[in-house]
Structures are given as C-alpha cells and as structure tokens.
Enzyme design. Structure first.
Site, PDB file in Angstrom:
ATOM      1  N   THR A 178       0.784  -1.210   0.047  1.00 33.44           N
ATOM      2  CA  THR A 178      -0.012  -0.368  -0.576  1.00 33.44           C
ATOM      3  C   THR A 178       0.941   0.969  -0.134  1.00 33.44           C
ATOM      4  OG1 THR A 178      -1.388  -1.503   0.957  1.00 33.44           O
ATOM      5  CG2 THR A 178      -1.874   1.150   1.212  1.00 33.44           C
ATOM      6  N   ARG A 206     -14.810  -5.737  -0.052  1.00 28.04           N
ATOM      7  CA  ARG A 206     -14.236  -5.854   1.071  1.00 28.04           C
ATOM      8  C   ARG A 206     -13.307  -4.408   0.436  1.00 28.04           C
ATOM      9  NH1 ARG A 206      -8.361  -4.435   2.631  1.00 28.04           N
ATOM     10  NH2 ARG A 206      -7.758  -4.575   4.714  1.00 28.04           N
ATOM     11  N   VAL A 207     -13.519  -3.072   2.111  1.00 34.72           N
ATOM     12  CA  VAL A 207     -13.016  -2.292   1.888  1.00 34.72           C
ATOM     13  C   VAL A 207     -12.030  -2.292   2.663  1.00 34.72           C
ATOM     14  CG1 VAL A 207     -13.282   0.456   2.045  1.00 34.72           C
ATOM     15  CG2 VAL A 207     -14.560  -1.082   0.482  1.00 34.72           C
ATOM     16  N   GLY A 208     -10.742  -1.675   2.721  1.00 36.95           N
ATOM     17  CA  GLY A 208      -9.740  -2.091   3.946  1.00 36.95           C
ATOM     18  C   GLY A 208      -9.532  -0.082   4.801  1.00 36.95           C
ATOM     19  N   ASP A 209      -8.953   0.204   5.186  1.00 30.56           N
ATOM     20  CA  ASP A 209      -8.714   1.369   6.207  1.00 30.56           C
ATOM     21  C   ASP A 209      -8.007   2.435   5.474  1.00 30.56           C
ATOM     22  OD1 ASP A 209      -6.341  -0.125   5.959  1.00 30.56           O
ATOM     23  OD2 ASP A 209      -5.748   1.167   7.303  1.00 30.56           O
ATOM     24  N   THR A 229      -0.500   2.069   6.485  1.00 27.58           N
ATOM     25  CA  THR A 229      -0.577   0.707   6.338  1.00 27.58           C
ATOM     26  C   THR A 229      -0.163  -0.878   7.028  1.00 27.58           C
ATOM     27  OG1 THR A 229       1.001  -1.087   4.657  1.00 27.58           O
ATOM     28  CG2 THR A 229       1.656   0.831   5.995  1.00 27.58           C
ATOM     29  N   GLY A 232      -5.576  -3.978   7.395  1.00 25.55           N
ATOM     30  CA  GLY A 232      -6.791  -2.300   7.582  1.00 25.55           C
ATOM     31  C   GLY A 232      -7.628  -2.942   8.546  1.00 25.55           C
TER      32      GLY A 232
HETATM   33  N1  ASP Z   1      -4.121  -1.365   4.818  1.00 22.04           N
HETATM   34  C1  ASP Z   1      -3.809  -1.875   3.320  1.00 22.04           C
HETATM   35  C2  ASP Z   1      -5.612  -2.675   3.556  1.00 22.04           C
HETATM   36  O1  ASP Z   1      -5.867  -3.144   5.111  1.00 22.04           O
HETATM   37  C3  ASP Z   1      -3.241  -2.682   3.510  1.00 22.04           C
HETATM   38  C4  ASP Z   1      -1.872  -2.221   3.623  1.00 22.04           C
HETATM   39  O2  ASP Z   1      -1.546  -1.801   3.905  1.00 22.04           O
HETATM   40  O3  ASP Z   1      -0.883  -3.047   2.224  1.00 22.04           O
HETATM   41  O4  ASP Z   1      -6.268  -2.153   2.425  1.00 22.04           O
END
Ligand code: ASP
Length: 310
Positions: A178, A206-209, A229, A232
């Site tokens: 990320t 799916r949605v991350g942070d 990162t 998430g």
């Molecule tokens: N934080 C990101 C997510 O969960 C993934 C990452 O940071 O590599 O979508």
C-alpha cells in the site's frame, strides 16, 4: 487550533509494511524498490520546494507510486480472490479538514486523483464502486480495463495464497505495498494521502482502512497528518490515524509517542500490525512500523533525505 508556523516543509512516503524477507528482496529488486520510492519522494518534495501545497505534494507522490507496478496501488494492485483489482484511496487536507475518498473502484487509473476530485468537486466524502466510476466518467477521467492493474506477479501471489488454502475470510494474507504520503508545506498546511489495492485474496467488496477517514488517512492543521499501512481491519477498529492525532491534540503526546503507542500497544492488543507515517505541526516526520519492514522515505527542507526498507 494552533497557529501555523511558516518555514519548514517536509514529506514522508510509504510503500507498504509487512513481512519483507531479505531473501525475497535480492539487490536488483531492492534497487528497483528504492528507485520507485525515490522518484515519489523527490516528486512530492519538488512540489513543496517550488512553494506548492502539501495537498499537491502528497497527491503527486502517491500518483507516482500508483503508476509503479511494484507497489500495491494502481498498476500492480493486489488481487481479490476472484482475480480482479479493486482499489481504495483517500486524501485529506488539514487546512480545512476537507477529505475525499473512493473505494472498490475497478477502472480508475489513478484512484488518488479521483479521491481528490471527490473532495474538491462533489458534496461527498466517500464514493464507492459504480457510483464512484460514474462520477469519474462525468469528470472525464480516463478509465482503463481492470486488466491494466493486474501484473503477473500479483497473479502469482494470489495463486500462492489460494494454494496455501488461506481462502478463509478469517485468515487474510500479510499486507504489503500500500502507498501513502504525508506532508507539511511552507505555509504550515498539512495533508495526507493513501492508496491501495487492499489485501491479496480479499473478498470482492472488501474495503480496508486506507479510504476510511480517521482509520488509514487523517490530517488536521496545527496537529498532524497520518497515513497508515498494514492489516486494515485492525486500523479501522482502532480508528488509528485519528487516534494518533487525538493523542497529540488532547493528551499532549509527541507525535512519536502517539505513533509508538498505536503501533506497539493498541494495535498489537487487537492482534494487528503494520506501519504509520506522520508529520507534526512543525514539519517533524515520524516513520514507524511493527512488521519486519516498511518501504519508506523522508525528506525535509533542513536537508534530511532518506529511503529505507528495514
Ligand atoms: N491497509 C491496507 C488494507 O488493509 C493494506 C496495506 O496496507 O497493505 O487495505
């Protein structure tokens, strides 16, 4: 709100945190990662150097990493369990605490640009999926086939995950790649931006942070700007980026203390790991992680310039 102090400008970037076994990173590959980080860092810094805004600097840095297939954002994004790329991105402008984000987009070449457009030209903060892409069309963004984002390497990683039978939603892969940036410009304005393909083998939808304001991305003038990162789901539950800013603003922690507490106490207590980059009101940069490594870079007007992985 604390008054802005003019002067110092600075930028930090990350290209993801995670398990980065040295064996998986032979010198030639490491050099490519470093070159990608350098291009993004220097591109963002050049904006600040010529008097541009922190908002423009973080957008420039993130766009550069989105275009680099090595990083998990834009071209080269991690793939869903169905083999598609679904991208999330957010930007926040600390000056007016404006924010824009997109999630689960499949055809927007540079999601960070669309997130910024959401902030600047829509009445909304977060647009997802088809609605976000309709907005992109109206705004005359160039849309690309989903295939543009998929690289042979990400396909291989997905197959690896699936062979390892880590197909359960409860056992996600280690996140990696990320991208994000935080900056302070010479006028004292803070900004943060984050962009990602999410986690390999994620469930579609799916949605991350990263695009969740306060979780993976946050900026408030006079306090700090943060980009996250890592895994998430934990960053969302900890409202990590906002929590860091709140700890600085209300508890009087230094940014370094607030970041350390999040990464080494709060997230591990939930079972989460990852990294954070952040900038404080004076332009001081903090880059920290609880994983083996984090692709990262920092540069400021007092002459600091560094790229690191471990
Ligand atoms: N934080 C990101 C997510 O969960 C993934 C990452 O940071 O590599 O979508």
């Amino acid at each position: 709100m604390t008054r802005q102090k003019p002067g110092m400008y600075s930028i930090a970037i990350h290209g993801g945190a995670g398990a980065v076994p040295r064996a998986a990173l032979p010198p030639e590959r490491e050099a490519r990662y470093r070159a990608g980080l350098e291009a993004a860092l220097d591109g963002g810094y050049a904006v600040l150097e010529r008097g541009g805004s922190s908002l423009e600097a973080v957008t420039t840095a993130v766009r550069s990493l989105e275009d680099d297939p090595l990083f998990n954002a834009g071209h080269g994004a991690a793939l869903t369990r169905d083999g598609a790329a679904e991208l999330d991105a957010a930007v926040m402008d600390g000056q007016q605490m404006r924010a824009g984000a997109v999630a689960s987009v499949r055809h927007v070449k540079n999601p960070i640009e669309l997130a910024r457009r959401v902030m600047e030209k829509s009445r909304h903060v977060l647009l997802v999926g088809a609605g976000a892409e309709e907005f992109a069309l109206e705004e005359r963004f160039v849309l690309v086939p989903n295939q543009y984002f998929r690289t042979a390497e990400r396909q291989e990683q997905l197959e690896c995950e699936q062979r390892g039978k880590r197909v359960s939603d409860l056992v996600p892969s280690s996140a990696q790649g990320t991208v994000g940036a935080v900056a302070r410009d010479a006028s004292g304005n803070l900004a943060a931006a984050t962009s990602t393909g999410g986690m390999t083998n994620k469930r579609p939808g799916r949605v991350g942070d990263s695009p969740i304001i306060g979780a993976g991305t946050y900026a408030k003038n006079g306090v700090c700007a943060v980009s996250a990162t890592g895994h998430g789901e934990y960053f969302i539950r900890a409202v990590a980026a906002h929590h860091v800013c709140a700890a600085v603003e209300y508890r009087g922690l230094t940014l370094e203390q607030a970041v350390r507490e999040m990464l080494h106490e709060i997230l591990p207590a939930l079972g989460g790991d990852g990294g954070l980059i952040a900038v404080d009101n004076d332009g001081g940069l903090v880059l920290d992680f609880s994983t083996d490594g984090m692709f990262r870079g920092a540069r400021d007007s007092s002459g600091r310039r560094e790229i690191a992985i471990y």
